[in-house]
Design a protein around this motif. Structure first.
Motif, PDB file in Angstrom:
ATOM      1  N   PHE A  85       0.835  -1.204   0.000  1.00  0.00           N
ATOM      2  CA  PHE A  85       0.000   0.000   0.000  1.00  0.00           C
ATOM      3  C   PHE A  85       0.871   1.256   0.000  1.00  0.00           C
ATOM      4  CE2 PHE A  85      -1.554   3.189   3.155  1.00  0.00           C
ATOM      5  CZ  PHE A  85      -2.463   3.833   2.339  1.00  0.00           C
ATOM      6  N   GLN A  86       1.884   1.291   0.873  1.00  0.00           N
ATOM      7  CA  GLN A  86       2.745   2.467   0.961  1.00  0.00           C
ATOM      8  C   GLN A  86       3.577   2.661  -0.308  1.00  0.00           C
ATOM      9  OE1 GLN A  86       4.699   1.161   4.570  1.00  0.00           O
ATOM     10  NE2 GLN A  86       3.752   2.809   5.762  1.00  0.00           N
ATOM     11  N   ALA A  87       3.882   1.551  -0.991  1.00  0.00           N
ATOM     12  CA  ALA A  87       4.656   1.628  -2.226  1.00  0.00           C
ATOM     13  C   ALA A  87       3.806   2.045  -3.419  1.00  0.00           C
ATOM     14  CB  ALA A  87       5.321   0.279  -2.508  1.00  0.00           C
ATOM     15  N   VAL A 139      12.946  -1.362   0.939  1.00  0.00           N
ATOM     16  CA  VAL A 139      12.525  -2.746   1.172  1.00  0.00           C
ATOM     17  C   VAL A 139      11.001  -2.800   1.060  1.00  0.00           C
ATOM     18  CG1 VAL A 139      12.639  -4.732   2.714  1.00  0.00           C
ATOM     19  CG2 VAL A 139      14.458  -3.012   2.763  1.00  0.00           C
ATOM     20  N   VAL A 140      10.512  -3.568   0.086  1.00  0.00           N
ATOM     21  CA  VAL A 140       9.076  -3.590  -0.223  1.00  0.00           C
ATOM     22  C   VAL A 140       8.488  -4.971   0.085  1.00  0.00           C
ATOM     23  CG1 VAL A 140       7.329  -3.277  -2.021  1.00  0.00           C
ATOM     24  CG2 VAL A 140       9.395  -1.864  -2.033  1.00  0.00           C
ATOM     25  N   ALA A 141       7.328  -4.978   0.702  1.00  0.00           N
ATOM     26  CA  ALA A 141       6.614  -6.232   0.964  1.00  0.00           C
ATOM     27  C   ALA A 141       6.026  -6.761  -0.338  1.00  0.00           C
ATOM     28  CB  ALA A 141       5.507  -5.996   1.994  1.00  0.00           C
ATOM     29  N   GLY A 142       6.422  -7.955  -0.709  1.00  0.00           N
ATOM     30  CA  GLY A 142       5.862  -8.566  -1.913  1.00  0.00           C
ATOM     31  C   GLY A 142       4.466  -9.110  -1.676  1.00  0.00           C
ATOM     32  N   PHE A 143       3.800  -9.555  -2.769  1.00  0.00           N
ATOM     33  CA  PHE A 143       2.570 -10.345  -2.632  1.00  0.00           C
ATOM     34  C   PHE A 143       1.333  -9.515  -2.321  1.00  0.00           C
ATOM     35  CE2 PHE A 143       0.144 -13.212   0.438  1.00  0.00           C
ATOM     36  CZ  PHE A 143      -0.341 -14.111  -0.504  1.00  0.00           C
TER      37      PHE A 143
END
Length: 400
Positions: free
Chosen positions: A99-101, A133-137
């Motif tokens: 969401f933040q990305a 650093v981005v959360a995948g999925f």
């Protein structure tokens, strides 16, 4: 000029704190070589499986929105831990959820598709940080709800970000590239290069190396993908456009899909309206089916197809709806079959591949129940007990 890359680490690569610390050290070295990195990570180890087991204790049919909200916490743990470790190493780091990305999605909560990614967010963050650093999925839909991208969704996240930034994408996992088949079944050679088309077929037909949509995005935007083993010096595999690969083999790989169900639907009359409603519901529930065959005779209508076993909940819902209007409808979902596929771009120009596959299966007494073909693949439904043997024999005959 500062180089930028997108790097993705899978769940086994970030399974514990020791592995996370080793990855952080590797990332620090790359930033010291004047690189800015987007690092996409999966949930640690078996975290997602553990979350799903917990849900099974609570509900047999959980709400998809609630489930998506829960499952995304796995990746959020990973980005938090990795960001903390990187900051301890004095690396300028920012952790972002999907969401933040600015990853916008559409479709069902548990298998949504990426609509767009806001490049501006990354540009702004890179002005004061070297590693994002981005959360995948995961992402967010038009209603502001958290969604997941389905199985292998972190691959899709990484390639989509690489496409938005127009940079290459490196995907690291516990295997050293793409092999002609699963090396645990047959000692096939590692491939230096694979075309987008071949990789898409291999992924769609059961080779669990990369998620199909990630390769499709890479192909659409001509983004090279490097697939290698985490923190290893061993050479990996480049996935790229077909025209950039000189050598074209008749058969590049053999895939085994164990994560499938074989569905047979029968009805005592030939009712075209029933078929129409079935396919409308399959589209609505976003259930992808394959290897479709239809028989119409004196006994009525019969249609068979294969599907991913992860769509079992959706298919049960579809048949519950149809049974209300068609009480005589009968359906059987069988889990004791697998799909064996032979893939190779050289099939377009070389004859005899299909007959060679048929003869190999017949010579080794491996029965098959359904066959489908594309320009560069041939797939067979066989008994689960014969799946690995079929792979071994086909790899041997095509010298993989």
């Amino acid at each position: 000029m500062t180089k930028r890359s997108v790097i993705k680490f899978g769940g086994t690569s970030v399974a514990d704190f020791t592995k996370l610390k080793n990855i952080a050290g590797y990332l620090k070295k790359r930033t010291e070589q004047d690189e800015q990195l987007v690092v996409v990570v999966s949930a640690m180890g078996k975290t997602t499986d553990e979350l799903l087991r917990n849900v099974d204790l609570l509900s047999s049919a959980p709400n998809e929105q609630d489930l998506a909200l829960l499952l995304t916490t796995g990746e959020q743990q990973t980005i938090s831990y990795l960001s903390i470790i990187l900051k301890e190493l004095d690396v300028r780091t920012q952790a972002l959820t999907g969401f933040q990305a600015g990853i916008r999605t559409k479709g069902h909560h548990l298998k949504s598709k990426i609509l767009n990614i806001k490049e501006q967010k990354f540009e702004e963050t890179f002005s004061s940080h070297d590693v994002i650093v981005v959360a995948g999925f995961q992402g967010m839909n038009e209603l502001g709800e958290i969604t997941t991208l389905g199985r292998g969704g972190s691959d899709t996240t990484a390639v989509a970000i690489a496409s938005a930034l127009d940079v290459s994408c490196e995907i690291y996992t516990d295997v050293a590239g793409v092999y002609g088949t699963d090396p645990r079944i047959f000692p096939a050679k590692r491939l230096d290069y694979v075309s987008y088309e071949e990789m898409m077929e291999m992924s769609a037909l059961g080779a669990g190396v990369l998620e199909t949509r990630s390769v499709e995005i890479a192909k659409n935007y001509n983004i090279p993908i490097y697939l290698g083993q985490t923190l290893s010096d061993e050479k990996g595999t480049w996935i790229m456009a077909q025209e950039e690969i000189l050598e074209k083999k008749a058969v590049t790989g053999v895939a085994l899909d164990k994560d499938m169900d074989y569905v047979t639907v029968s009805y005592p009359m030939n009712d075209s309206e029933l078929l129409k409603k079935l396919f409308e519901l399959l589209e609505k529930e976003e259930v992808n089916i394959d290897m479709i065959s239809q028989i119409v005779n004196m006994d009525g209508l019969q249609i068979s197809f294969t599907m991913k076993d992860t769509d079992a909940q959706q298919i049960d819902k579809i048949f519950s709806v149809l049974k209300e209007e068609y009480p005589s409808l009968n359906f059987v979902i069988q889990e004791d079959y697998v799909k064996v596929s032979v893939i190779g771009s050289g099939m377009r120009d070389m004859s005899g591949v299909a007959s060679k596959v048929f003869m190999t299966l017949l010579n080794h007494n491996i029965p098959f129940y359904q066959v489908t073909t594309s320009e560069i693949s041939i797939s067979y439904v066989v008994d689960q007990a014969n799946g690995q043997e079929a792979v071994k024999q086909l790899c041997a005959v095509f010298e993989l």
